[in-house]
Scaffold this motif. Structure first.
Motif, PDB file in Angstrom:
ATOM      1  N   ASP A  15       0.991   8.974   1.568  1.00  0.00           N
ATOM      2  CA  ASP A  15       1.918  10.085   1.829  1.00  0.00           C
ATOM      3  C   ASP A  15       1.509  11.338   1.057  1.00  0.00           C
ATOM      4  N   TRP A  16       1.165  11.179  -0.211  1.00  0.00           N
ATOM      5  CA  TRP A  16       0.786  12.312  -1.060  1.00  0.00           C
ATOM      6  C   TRP A  16      -0.423  13.043  -0.492  1.00  0.00           C
ATOM      7  N   LEU A  17      -1.416  12.274  -0.045  1.00  0.00           N
ATOM      8  CA  LEU A  17      -2.645  12.866   0.482  1.00  0.00           C
ATOM      9  C   LEU A  17      -2.515  13.317   1.933  1.00  0.00           C
ATOM     10  N   GLY A  18      -1.422  12.898   2.601  1.00  0.00           N
ATOM     11  CA  GLY A  18      -1.277  13.217   4.022  1.00  0.00           C
ATOM     12  C   GLY A  18      -2.345  12.520   4.846  1.00  0.00           C
ATOM     13  N   MET A  19      -2.675  11.305   4.440  1.00  0.00           N
ATOM     14  CA  MET A  19      -3.777  10.562   5.035  1.00  0.00           C
ATOM     15  C   MET A  19      -3.240   9.262   5.636  1.00  0.00           C
ATOM     16  N   GLU A  20      -3.683   8.936   6.824  1.00  0.00           N
ATOM     17  CA  GLU A  20      -3.319   7.652   7.417  1.00  0.00           C
ATOM     18  C   GLU A  20      -3.788   6.531   6.490  1.00  0.00           C
ATOM     19  N   ARG A  21      -3.030   5.448   6.446  1.00  0.00           N
ATOM     20  CA  ARG A  21      -3.396   4.353   5.543  1.00  0.00           C
ATOM     21  C   ARG A  21      -4.750   3.745   5.879  1.00  0.00           C
ATOM     22  N   THR A  22      -5.069   3.651   7.160  1.00  0.00           N
ATOM     23  CA  THR A  22      -6.376   3.087   7.534  1.00  0.00           C
ATOM     24  C   THR A  22      -7.511   3.979   7.023  1.00  0.00           C
ATOM     25  N   THR A  23      -7.322   5.280   7.064  1.00  0.00           N
ATOM     26  CA  THR A  23      -8.321   6.221   6.543  1.00  0.00           C
ATOM     27  C   THR A  23      -8.411   6.089   5.029  1.00  0.00           C
ATOM     28  N   LEU A  24      -7.261   5.954   4.379  1.00  0.00           N
ATOM     29  CA  LEU A  24      -7.241   5.786   2.931  1.00  0.00           C
ATOM     30  C   LEU A  24      -7.982   4.506   2.542  1.00  0.00           C
ATOM     31  N   VAL A  25      -7.713   3.417   3.233  1.00  0.00           N
ATOM     32  CA  VAL A  25      -8.391   2.145   2.954  1.00  0.00           C
ATOM     33  C   VAL A  25      -9.905   2.301   3.122  1.00  0.00           C
ATOM     34  N   ARG A  26     -10.325   2.957   4.174  1.00  0.00           N
ATOM     35  CA  ARG A  26     -11.752   3.174   4.435  1.00  0.00           C
ATOM     36  C   ARG A  26     -12.410   3.975   3.299  1.00  0.00           C
ATOM     37  N   ASN A  27     -11.686   4.965   2.769  1.00  0.00           N
ATOM     38  CA  ASN A  27     -12.221   5.774   1.668  1.00  0.00           C
ATOM     39  C   ASN A  27     -12.130   5.067   0.318  1.00  0.00           C
ATOM     40  N   LEU A  28     -11.199   4.140   0.190  1.00  0.00           N
ATOM     41  CA  LEU A  28     -11.050   3.388  -1.060  1.00  0.00           C
ATOM     42  C   LEU A  28     -12.123   2.314  -1.215  1.00  0.00           C
ATOM     43  N   ARG A  29     -12.591   1.738  -0.122  1.00  0.00           N
ATOM     44  CA  ARG A  29     -13.526   0.607  -0.195  1.00  0.00           C
ATOM     45  C   ARG A  29     -14.743   0.890  -1.070  1.00  0.00           C
ATOM     46  N   PRO A  30     -15.480   2.006  -0.840  1.00  0.00           N
ATOM     47  CA  PRO A  30     -16.639   2.239  -1.713  1.00  0.00           C
ATOM     48  C   PRO A  30     -16.235   2.525  -3.162  1.00  0.00           C
ATOM     49  N   LEU A  31     -15.081   3.134  -3.374  1.00  0.00           N
ATOM     50  CA  LEU A  31     -14.615   3.404  -4.730  1.00  0.00           C
ATOM     51  C   LEU A  31     -14.281   2.098  -5.446  1.00  0.00           C
ATOM     52  N   GLN A  32     -13.688   1.177  -4.715  1.00  0.00           N
ATOM     53  CA  GLN A  32     -13.366  -0.141  -5.273  1.00  0.00           C
ATOM     54  C   GLN A  32     -14.657  -0.929  -5.507  1.00  0.00           C
ATOM     55  N   ARG A  33     -15.555  -0.909  -4.544  1.00  0.00           N
ATOM     56  CA  ARG A  33     -16.837  -1.623  -4.650  1.00  0.00           C
ATOM     57  C   ARG A  33     -17.625  -1.167  -5.881  1.00  0.00           C
ATOM     58  N   ASP A  34     -17.576   0.149  -6.142  1.00  0.00           N
ATOM     59  CA  ASP A  34     -18.324   0.721  -7.267  1.00  0.00           C
ATOM     60  C   ASP A  34     -17.580   0.644  -8.593  1.00  0.00           C
ATOM     61  N   GLY A  35     -16.397   0.023  -8.589  1.00  0.00           N
ATOM     62  CA  GLY A  35     -15.638  -0.169  -9.819  1.00  0.00           C
ATOM     63  C   GLY A  35     -14.919   1.068 -10.321  1.00  0.00           C
ATOM     64  N   LEU A  36     -14.682   2.042  -9.419  1.00  0.00           N
ATOM     65  CA  LEU A  36     -14.015   3.281  -9.810  1.00  0.00           C
ATOM     66  C   LEU A  36     -12.505   3.207  -9.638  1.00  0.00           C
TER      67      LEU A  36
END
Length: 147
Positions: free
Chosen positions: A63-84
């Motif tokens: 909600d804060w980012l105004g981003m669909e959850r599926t888009t947020l999940v897609r952008n989170l995956r590499p951040l999570q993978r890289d330990g960020l």
């Protein structure tokens, strides 16, 4: 001097098209600055948001980012993978909580000079007063259209 009246029914004056076109151009500009840090502009926004608060739920951040959850999940995956970013919870009916990791904070510190350089270049191009007015107008439109 008389100002030119725009034909708002003409496709080249479409509000959606023009805002998306500008957004793509600005994203490409920021992407070129942040690329050397392995972070995309959308991911930088996520890291900055996560750094501003101890924990977020997936719904809050979306909600804060105004981003669909599926888009947020897609952008989170590499951040999570890289330990960020750390993602906790989930499953049926459980909240998903998100936090930035110490490694994520380090990465954010490294990329902030590049972000500041891009930000300064864009604001300098537009002028501070003009950007302030555009930002205010965009916020007004977003709030009005969110009803």
């Amino acid at each position: 001097m008389m100002s030119k009246t725009l034909d708002f029914s003409a496709p080249e004056n479409c509000v959606c098209f023009n805002l998306r076109w500008v957004a793509r151009k600005v994203t490409q500009f920021f992407d070129a600055e942040l690329r050397r840090h392995g972070i995309r502009p959308t991911q930088e926004s996520i890291l900055v948001s996560l750094d501003a608060k101890e924990k977020w739920t997936m719904a809050e951040l979306s909600d804060w980012l105004g981003m669909e959850r599926t888009t947020l999940v897609r952008n989170l995956r590499p951040l999570q993978r890289d330990g960020l970013v750390k993602v906790m919870g989930g499953g049926r009916g459980n909240l998903v909580e998100l936090t930035i990791t110490p490694k994520g904070r380090e990465q954010l510190e490294k990329l902030m000079p590049a972000w500041r350089a891009a930000q300064s270049a864009v604001v300098k191009t537009l002028g501070e007063q003009r950007w302030s007015a555009v930002l205010s107008d965009l916020e007004t439109a977003a709030l009005a259209l969110n009803k």
